[in-house]
Design an enzyme around this catalytic site. Structure first.
Site, PDB file in Angstrom:
ATOM      1  N   LYS A  60     -11.097  20.626   4.382  1.00  0.00           N
ATOM      2  CA  LYS A  60     -12.012  21.635   4.516  1.00  0.00           C
ATOM      3  C   LYS A  60     -11.502  22.799   4.592  1.00  0.00           C
ATOM      4  O   LYS A  60     -10.615  23.241   5.442  1.00  0.00           O
ATOM      5  CB  LYS A  60     -13.047  21.728   5.755  1.00  0.00           C
ATOM      6  CG  LYS A  60     -13.862  20.054   5.646  1.00  0.00           C
ATOM      7  CD  LYS A  60     -14.580  20.058   6.734  1.00  0.00           C
ATOM      8  CE  LYS A  60     -14.037  19.923   8.194  1.00  0.00           C
ATOM      9  NZ  LYS A  60     -14.745  19.385   9.284  1.00  0.00           N
ATOM     10  N   THR A 119     -21.771  30.086  12.720  1.00  0.00           N
ATOM     11  CA  THR A 119     -21.430  28.802  11.921  1.00  0.00           C
ATOM     12  C   THR A 119     -21.153  27.685  12.865  1.00  0.00           C
ATOM     13  O   THR A 119     -20.465  26.532  12.479  1.00  0.00           O
ATOM     14  CB  THR A 119     -20.137  29.127  11.065  1.00  0.00           C
ATOM     15  OG1 THR A 119     -19.080  29.565  11.724  1.00  0.00           O
ATOM     16  CG2 THR A 119     -20.470  30.187   9.964  1.00  0.00           C
ATOM     17  N   GLY A 135     -20.957  24.407  14.506  1.00  0.00           N
ATOM     18  CA  GLY A 135     -21.553  23.052  14.340  1.00  0.00           C
ATOM     19  C   GLY A 135     -21.265  22.662  12.789  1.00  0.00           C
ATOM     20  O   GLY A 135     -21.763  21.444  12.093  1.00  0.00           O
ATOM     21  N   THR A 136     -20.613  23.414  12.129  1.00  0.00           N
ATOM     22  CA  THR A 136     -20.392  22.950  10.581  1.00  0.00           C
ATOM     23  C   THR A 136     -19.657  21.706  10.144  1.00  0.00           C
ATOM     24  O   THR A 136     -20.118  20.961   9.414  1.00  0.00           O
ATOM     25  CB  THR A 136     -19.509  24.127   9.748  1.00  0.00           C
ATOM     26  OG1 THR A 136     -18.256  24.438  10.590  1.00  0.00           O
ATOM     27  CG2 THR A 136     -20.636  25.460   9.683  1.00  0.00           C
ATOM     28  N   GLY A 137     -18.610  21.488  11.071  1.00  0.00           N
ATOM     29  CA  GLY A 137     -17.758  20.311  10.833  1.00  0.00           C
ATOM     30  C   GLY A 137     -18.643  18.990  11.292  1.00  0.00           C
ATOM     31  O   GLY A 137     -18.712  18.191  10.297  1.00  0.00           O
ATOM     32  N   CYS A 138     -19.438  19.137  12.447  1.00  0.00           N
ATOM     33  CA  CYS A 138     -20.140  17.968  12.788  1.00  0.00           C
ATOM     34  C   CYS A 138     -21.163  17.451  11.815  1.00  0.00           C
ATOM     35  O   CYS A 138     -21.724  16.571  11.359  1.00  0.00           O
ATOM     36  CB  CYS A 138     -20.810  18.294  13.971  1.00  0.00           C
ATOM     37  SG  CYS A 138     -20.095  18.540  15.457  1.00  0.00           S
TER      38      CYS A 138
END
Length: 267
Positions: A176, A210, A212-215
């Protein structure tokens, strides 16, 4: 007759503020039309300003939750997130080893606010036990550095990072690139299995909310895999969903707000 939706299990920590962790995973799964189930590995006291405390659950509690779900209900995909300690990483890796379903590993190291969510002593267990069980591993650039020592500053570096992550055993690496330095107009991710390369590009939205984007991305990928999508198609659809969620992210509390997991339902 009601048709049962695909079944997805998240193995992760709880975020009391609702923006990341188990809460973000289950919201994502609901929005994408799958049935979400959970194994909670740790409880955090967390809000828009950071993590005020974290308490990992005993190994037997994690094992019991997993067995309760998998032995009775079954799963069609699993997503892992915050695992906190080497003992929990190894417990989860042992549970996943015989599973005949795709596994998405988000090797969570730190929170959006920079708070540590994985003990340094657990990194070797992630490398040698958890990543080999992954269908897709989804590290961000900070997690790449934690796991491999590589500092990524451009797209060539992302390619090298993918190779280093794949060397630990996952079938696919999704690097990412949202934290790439410089004022870029695009958010760039790289998906590769070492043979195929898929560069995923989306507009970079000027929105600080932003959390929580990875989860959310990893849960969206797992949801697509549970529906029977190929890895590249599951990742493409997940990227589109997360891009919309970031664009709709909203202020919450005094700090960094969450992405909007329900943006597509309200559109």
């Amino acid at each position: 007759m009601t048709v049962r939706p695909p079944l997805v299990l998240t193995v992760a920590g709880s975020d009391s503020g609702g923006g990341a962790g188990i809460q973000a995973d289950l919201k994502t799964m609901l929005a994408l039309g799958v049935h979400g189930m959970s194994v909670i590995t740790a409880v955090t006291a967390q809000n828009s300003q950071g993590v005020q405390g974290a308490w990992e659950l005993p190994e037997e509690a994690v094992r019991a939750q997993y067995r309760a779900v998998v032995d009775d209900i079954g799963v069609q995909a699993v997503k892992t997130g915050m695992l906190a300690s080497a003992a929990l990483v190894e417990t989860v890796a042992e549970l996943l080893a015989p599973l005949d379903a795709p596994v998405v590993v988000d090797p969570v190291g730190v929170s959006k606010h920079g708070d540590p969510l994985l003990a340094a002593s657990a990194l070797d267990s992630v490398r040698t036990r958890l990543l080999p069980a992954a269908t897709v591993a989804t590290p961000n650039l900070d997690e790449v550095t934690q796991l491999t020592g590589l500092v990524v500053e451009d797209e060539d570096g992302m390619r090298r990072a993918a190779g280093a992550i794949l060397a630990y055993g996952p079938r696919w690496a999704l690097i990412k690139g949202g934290h790439l330095p410089g004022d870029t107009a695009e958010a760039v991710d790289l998906l590769t299995d070492g043979t195929e390369e898929h560069w995923l590009r989306a507009p970079r939205h000027d929105n600080r909310h932003t959390h929580g984007t990875g989860c959310t991305l990893a849960s969206a990928v797992a949801s697509g895999l549970a529906k029977g999508l190929t890895v590249p198609e599951a990742v493409r659809q997940a990227k589109a969903y997360v891009t919309g969620a970031i664009a709709a992210g909203f202020a919450l509390g005094a700090g960094i707000g969450p992405v909007d997991h329900g943006w597509a339902l309200r559109r």
